[in-house]
Design an enzyme around this catalytic site. Structure first.
Site, PDB file in Angstrom:
ATOM      1  N   ASP A 123       0.814  -1.215   0.000  1.00 27.07           N
ATOM      2  CA  ASP A 123       0.000   0.000   0.000  1.00 27.07           C
ATOM      3  C   ASP A 123       0.852   1.272   0.000  1.00 27.07           C
ATOM      4  O   ASP A 123       2.085   1.217  -0.069  1.00 27.07           O
ATOM      5  CB  ASP A 123      -0.963  -0.047   1.187  1.00 27.07           C
ATOM      6  CG  ASP A 123      -2.353   0.491   0.868  1.00 27.07           C
ATOM      7  OD1 ASP A 123      -2.494   1.256  -0.107  1.00 27.07           O
ATOM      8  OD2 ASP A 123      -3.305   0.135   1.594  1.00 27.07           O
ATOM      9  N   ASP A 188      -9.909   4.388  -3.828  1.00 23.07           N
ATOM     10  CA  ASP A 188     -10.736   3.261  -3.398  1.00 23.07           C
ATOM     11  C   ASP A 188     -12.142   3.295  -4.011  1.00 23.07           C
ATOM     12  O   ASP A 188     -12.732   4.359  -4.208  1.00 23.07           O
ATOM     13  CB  ASP A 188     -10.881   3.264  -1.879  1.00 23.07           C
ATOM     14  CG  ASP A 188      -9.561   3.017  -1.161  1.00 23.07           C
ATOM     15  OD1 ASP A 188      -8.572   2.691  -1.831  1.00 23.07           O
ATOM     16  OD2 ASP A 188      -9.532   3.163   0.075  1.00 23.07           O
TER      17      ASP A 188
END
Length: 518
Positions: A123, A188
């Site tokens: 990430d 996202d």
């Protein structure tokens, strides 16, 4: 294809073990969902005295190696999560401070390999400093952060799939194919997921489909099929598009409570086959009928073509699939939702679709349309009229576009040839639009224009981004316009009274007659 974390970084060992077992019992593992991945929240907030990454002993009392062994014992592969920054992402506004891998890449890669990890999601939080949780415009180049972990994984003796979760911040599709096995292209999808999020992500994919291929994939983010925020039709659009775009299929719903409809959708063998097709070529954007529907298509290894039509309308409707939109005149159609053989279709096929739903077809024994030329008109030609602030802008040493179209700025192409009879013409537009976004706006990752012929009623045009920099041209955006007169006596005007339109490079006018007037 994987089952990922449905608990948003708050999962404990018992929940992980139950979820892995549920994946087996659902039958989805046998359909290709081979990985069981855990997301953020497994890590401790401190490393061991020797600097080794370790787990949260309260949440994972048996330890990650034991959880990996359990997962492998079920016949699944095991995926884990880490971060390229100082700390990892979390769902408590950056306050968890779970450790990241920055500065410990080789140590962590060796540890993951020793634990039996098969997949690493990497990430992008705290990438700049320990005080900068999420930065969509970081002052550093992010590629070296992800390259460091690539090299560290390569130095281990274990094959680990490397999933880069860079959120599309620095256009990773243009550098990540040599770094990772997949790369997130966008912010996202949720939680909560929404139809607006789907369109934002789909628009962001438009200019980068060509960068995906076997072993390196555009990652459109988790599957939200089964989760609140989307209708059943939107789940279907979402799943079909992700599958045909060759995105990794990462389940994020709780399979223990999933309905029969959700399991049926996730288990559609025909769409899974499209996703796992060995050719590995994504569908590509073919045409947008603004506020109505999209047409996307791509080849499969057996010589057939998969086509996905996305219904943007807020109501159910019948959509006419014009084969010429993908360059064909006839084909044998199969409905990939049901497997129904629809027979040989010449020219077009019409079918009903729910609001925000999708039609998905496999086309075989297809016949290509004969080639047809376009007469091209450059936006910066001296014969054109620029008004209200619209002005030329250099793309490079040899090419320019017209910019500042909108908010009163207009571009009018002058002397456009309507052919022998005028009427409706198919145009092919080349434009530049790098107005990309990480959140939803009135037009997320797109711009709009009003286009009129000879001063007539304007048609609304929506153009997705062409890239993430203002020197990338998107070619071949198709638009039908009516109102042409015969001969080179036509004007085509681009405007937007209340927002910016895309910068225009050229307009091409098709010189042969289509079988359908669209």
């Amino acid at each position: 294809m994987a089952d990922s974390d449905a608990y948003r970084c708050g999962t404990d060992e018992a929940q992980y073990r139950a979820a892995a077992l549920t994946l087996i019992r659902s039958g989805l593992k046998d359909l290709g969902y081979q990985y069981f991945n855990i997301d953020c929240g497994w890590q401790s907030t401190e490393r061991t005295p020797s600097g080794t990454i370790t787990w949260n002993a309260t949440r994972i009392p048996s330890g990650i190696p034991a959880l990996a062994n359990y997962t492998h014992g079920l016949g699944l592969l095991f995926g884990i999560y880490s971060d390229a920054g100082y700390y990892s992402c979390d769902v408590v506004s950056g306050t968890a401070h779970w450790v990241g891998s920055l500065g410990y890449e080789q140590s962590d890669a060796d540890t993951f390999a020793g634990w039996g990890v098969d997949y690493l999601k990497y990430d992008n939080c705290y990438i700049v400093s320990k005080d900068d949780f999420v930065d969509y415009y970081p002052p550093i180049q992010e590629e070296p952060r992800f390259t460091a972990m690539r090299d560290a994984l390569a130095n281990t003796d274990r094959k680990i799939v490397y999933s880069i979760s860079e959120w599309g911040v620095q256009d990773p599709a243009r550098w990540a194919p040599s770094v990772g096995n997949s790369w997130r292209i966008s912010n996202d999808i949720g939680p909560p997921p929404s139809f607006e999020n789907l369109k934002r992500i789909i628009n962001q994919l438009v200019p980068i489909t060509q960068f995906a291929g076997p072993g390196s994939w555009n990652d459109l983010d988790l599957l939200e099929v089964g989760n609140n925020g989307l209708t059943q039709a939107e789940w279907a659009m979402h799943f079909a598009f992700w599958a045909a775009a060759k995105s990794p299929l990462l389940i994020s719903t709780d399979l223990a409570t999933a309905s029969a409809e959700v399991l049926s959708l996730l288990g559609n063998k025909r769409l899974i086959s499209v996703n796992q097709d060995p050719l590995g070529e994504s569908i590509a954007f073919k045409r947008r009928y603004t506020d109505n529907y999209d047409v996307w298509a791509g080849p499969l290894s057996d010589g057939s073509i998969v086509t996905v039509l996305l219904n943007w309308a807020n109501a159910s409707q019948s959509i006419m699939f014009d084969l010429l939109d993908i360059g064909l005149v006839s084909a044998d159609l199969t409905d990939l939702w049901t497997g129904t053989d629809l027979g040989t279709v010449n020219t077009a096929y019409t079918a009903p679709v729910d609001a925000h739903g999708a039609l998905v077809y496999k086309l075989s024994n297809w016949v290509q349309a004969p080639p047809c030329n376009y007469t091209t008109y450059l936006a910066t030609a001296s014969s054109n009229t620029l008004a209200g602030g619209a002005a030329p802008r250099a793309l490079n040493d040899t090419a320019s576009v017209v910019s500042n179209i909108g908010h009163g700025g207009t571009l009018t192409f002058v002397g456009v040839d309507g052919g022998a009879s005028g009427g409706t013409k198919l145009l092919s537009l080349s434009y530049v639009n790098a107005d990309y976004t990480f959140s939803n706006t009135k037009c997320s990752n797109c711009r709009r224009a009003e286009v009129s012929v000879n001063g007539g009623k304007p048609v609304v045009l929506e153009t997705p981004i062409s890239g993430q920099s203002w020197d990338i041209v998107f070619d071949g955006y198709l638009l039908s316009l009516d109102g042409f007169v015969a001969g080179p006596h036509n004007t085509v005007t681009f405007a937007n009274p209340s927002a910016w339109a895309s910068d225009m490079y050229s307009v091409g006018v098709r010189t042969c007659v289509r079988s359908l007037s669209r």
